[in-house]
Design an enzyme around this catalytic site. Structure first.
Site, PDB file in Angstrom:
ATOM      1  N   SER A 133     -14.376  -1.272  -0.695  1.00  0.00           N
ATOM      2  CA  SER A 133     -15.893  -1.062  -1.078  1.00  0.00           C
ATOM      3  C   SER A 133     -15.991  -0.765  -2.398  1.00  0.00           C
ATOM      4  O   SER A 133     -17.329  -1.019  -2.711  1.00  0.00           O
ATOM      5  CB  SER A 133     -16.080   0.090  -0.053  1.00  0.00           C
ATOM      6  OG  SER A 133     -15.771   1.421  -0.561  1.00  0.00           O
ATOM      7  N   GLY A 134     -14.973  -0.375  -3.138  1.00  0.00           N
ATOM      8  CA  GLY A 134     -15.315   0.070  -4.662  1.00  0.00           C
ATOM      9  C   GLY A 134     -15.765   1.553  -4.713  1.00  0.00           C
ATOM     10  O   GLY A 134     -15.771   1.989  -5.734  1.00  0.00           O
ATOM     11  N   GLY A 135     -15.947   2.101  -3.396  1.00  0.00           N
ATOM     12  CA  GLY A 135     -16.302   3.558  -3.648  1.00  0.00           C
ATOM     13  C   GLY A 135     -15.621   4.477  -4.156  1.00  0.00           C
ATOM     14  O   GLY A 135     -15.978   5.297  -5.062  1.00  0.00           O
ATOM     15  N   THR A 136     -14.225   4.462  -3.918  1.00  0.00           N
ATOM     16  CA  THR A 136     -13.206   5.157  -4.441  1.00  0.00           C
ATOM     17  C   THR A 136     -13.458   5.208  -6.127  1.00  0.00           C
ATOM     18  O   THR A 136     -13.427   6.026  -6.853  1.00  0.00           O
ATOM     19  CB  THR A 136     -11.827   4.948  -4.231  1.00  0.00           C
ATOM     20  OG1 THR A 136     -11.546   4.815  -2.803  1.00  0.00           O
ATOM     21  CG2 THR A 136     -10.639   5.638  -4.773  1.00  0.00           C
ATOM     22  N   LYS A 146      -9.318  13.267  -4.577  1.00  0.00           N
ATOM     23  CA  LYS A 146     -10.400  12.516  -3.789  1.00  0.00           C
ATOM     24  C   LYS A 146     -10.324  13.165  -2.396  1.00  0.00           C
ATOM     25  O   LYS A 146      -9.224  13.444  -1.769  1.00  0.00           O
ATOM     26  CB  LYS A 146     -10.232  11.186  -3.719  1.00  0.00           C
ATOM     27  CG  LYS A 146     -11.083  10.580  -2.813  1.00  0.00           C
ATOM     28  CD  LYS A 146     -10.702   8.898  -2.839  1.00  0.00           C
ATOM     29  CE  LYS A 146      -9.512   8.465  -1.732  1.00  0.00           C
ATOM     30  NZ  LYS A 146      -9.499   7.225  -1.848  1.00  0.00           N
ATOM     31  N   HIS A 163       0.963  -1.157  -0.018  1.00  0.00           N
ATOM     32  CA  HIS A 163       0.019  -0.089  -0.016  1.00  0.00           C
ATOM     33  C   HIS A 163       0.725   1.273  -0.039  1.00  0.00           C
ATOM     34  O   HIS A 163       0.517   2.297  -0.666  1.00  0.00           O
ATOM     35  CB  HIS A 163      -0.721  -0.049   1.101  1.00  0.00           C
ATOM     36  CG  HIS A 163      -1.880   1.125   1.409  1.00  0.00           C
ATOM     37  ND1 HIS A 163      -2.530   1.530   0.332  1.00  0.00           N
ATOM     38  CD2 HIS A 163      -1.772   2.140   2.260  1.00  0.00           C
ATOM     39  CE1 HIS A 163      -3.389   2.718   0.654  1.00  0.00           C
ATOM     40  NE2 HIS A 163      -2.755   2.906   1.812  1.00  0.00           N
TER      41      HIS A 163
HETATM   42  C1  R5P Z   1      -6.371   4.386  -0.715  1.00  0.00           C
HETATM   43  O1  R5P Z   1      -5.473   4.940  -0.261  1.00  0.00           O
HETATM   44  C2  R5P Z   1      -6.361   2.886  -1.298  1.00  0.00           C
HETATM   45  O2  R5P Z   1      -5.109   3.164  -2.469  1.00  0.00           O
HETATM   46  C3  R5P Z   1      -7.417   2.658  -2.111  1.00  0.00           C
HETATM   47  O3  R5P Z   1      -7.897   3.724  -2.873  1.00  0.00           O
HETATM   48  C4  R5P Z   1      -8.510   2.494  -1.192  1.00  0.00           C
HETATM   49  O4  R5P Z   1      -8.143   1.573  -0.052  1.00  0.00           O
HETATM   50  C5  R5P Z   1      -9.928   1.739  -1.992  1.00  0.00           C
HETATM   51  O5  R5P Z   1     -10.865   1.850  -1.037  1.00  0.00           O
HETATM   52  P1  R5P Z   1     -12.312   1.916  -1.337  1.00  0.00           P
HETATM   53  O6  R5P Z   1     -12.317   0.814  -2.337  1.00  0.00           O
HETATM   54  O7  R5P Z   1     -13.104   1.156  -0.204  1.00  0.00           O
HETATM   55  O8  R5P Z   1     -12.939   3.048  -1.643  1.00  0.00           O
END
Ligand code: R5P
Length: 312
Positions: A221-224, A190, A127
């Site tokens: 979650s796919g939200g981003t 974001k 990460h």
């Molecule tokens: C955030 O820093 C990570 O790189 C991903 O963008 C994040 O973990 C995605 O999370 P989610 O799919 O819940 O929005």
């Protein structure tokens, strides 16, 4: 050399063993009645160079504990060298203290793997790159980018591709990939108002008429992803697809993505895809087994692993 697998991603471990033309090492990783984990290595490991394939994906605590117990079993079996192959390193997102009295789980887990007795770690798209330094044992952080680049090139002929980082934190990763395919880069600014909820604010760059490729390390979650896809399409993108290394895809993520305006989400098999993922209309899985197999072969032969990425 031996490849031993925990229960978190047997198909990937088998594919790595196939790449290396060796059988998967025989091991029993099962449960007592109270769900404590029992491990028994069913073949000699004395003096062996052993690679344990175990992403610490959901259920993270169980898979992490399996990994630690397998390491312990191998250490007590006098393995010469133990490498924890953790294609998805869970607990990585807590890699600093965002506020007072919060943990740094990435460091805690690195300590646990080291103290259990691992000699090396092999992982993919951490990460944050600096998590590599949380380990005081050699740690190779591979990049899924070469596998993605090949797939993007095959699927984007004749299109005006623009690589997109879904947040400022992912710019380095996205820029490396954009450079590799000779595409320009744009950034989604974001802002996350509270944990687990993401909100797109702004697009930095002109995406009009472009076929956008979002690049990230994790989709949870796919939200981003879905918010970014909406923002890009509203700003004139022709289509949006995404290449994301680790398909965590928890909760309703798969249906959120299936019902989104995302043309396609491409993930790797660092985490074993669920049935829902395999059947989702717009999710495709590409394999990193040859990448991991090659890195293991080079580690065993004491040759360069970084040169796998020299052209990046
Ligand atoms: C955030 O820093 C990570 O790189 C991903 O963008 C994040 O973990 C995605 O999370 P989610 O799919 O819940 O929005």
């Amino acid at each position: 050399m031996k490849i031993i697998a925990g229960n978190s991603n047997l198909p990937l471990a088998e594919a790595i063993a196939d790449y290396l033309h060796i059988p998967l090492g025989r091991a029993n990783v099962k449960r007592f009645a109270d769900m404590e984990i029992f491990v028994e290595i069913l073949e000699n490991a004395r003096g062996e160079d052993v690679y344990i394939v175990q992403p610490t994906s959901f259920p993270t605590n169980d898979h992490l504990m399996e990994l630690l117990i397998i390491i312990d079993a191998l250490r007590r079996a006098s393995a010469r060298r133990i490498t924890a192959v953790v294609p998805y390193f869970g607990y990585a997102r807590q890699d600093r203290k965002p506020g007072p009295r919060t943990p740094i789980t990435a460091k805690l887990v690195a300590n646990m793997i080291t103290h259990a007795g691992a000699d090396r770690v092999l992982t993919v798209d951490l990460h944050a790159g600096q998590i590599q330094g949380f380990f005081d044992i050699p740690t190779d952080n591979l990049f899924a980018a070469p596998v993605m680049v090949k797939d993007i090139k095959e699927n984007s002929r004749g299109k005006e591709v623009m690589v997109i980082s879904p947040d400022v934190g992912g710019v380095v990763r996205a820029r490396a990939l954009a450079k590799r395919i000779g595409a320009p880069l744009a950034i989604v600014d974001k802002r996350r108002e509270r944990a687990g909820v993401s909100e797109v604010m702004n697009i930095i760059g002109d995406v009009t008429g472009c076929s956008c490729v979002l690049v990230d390390d994790i989709v949870d979650s796919g939200g981003t992803l879905c918010n970014a896809a909406d923002a890009l399409l509203e700003n004139g993108a022709v289509e949006v697809s995404a290449y994301i290394t680790h398909g965590v895809l928890s909760g309703g993520a798969v249906s959120r993505i299936a019902n989104s305006r995302l043309k396609e989400l491409v993930i790797t098999d660092s985490i074993q895809p669920t049935e829902a993922v395999r059947h989702a209309r717009n999710i495709r899985v590409i394999t990193i087994a040859p990448l991991l197999g090659e890195a293991i072969a080079r580690t065993a032969a004491e040759t360069s692993v970084s040169s796998l990425f020299d052209s990046l």
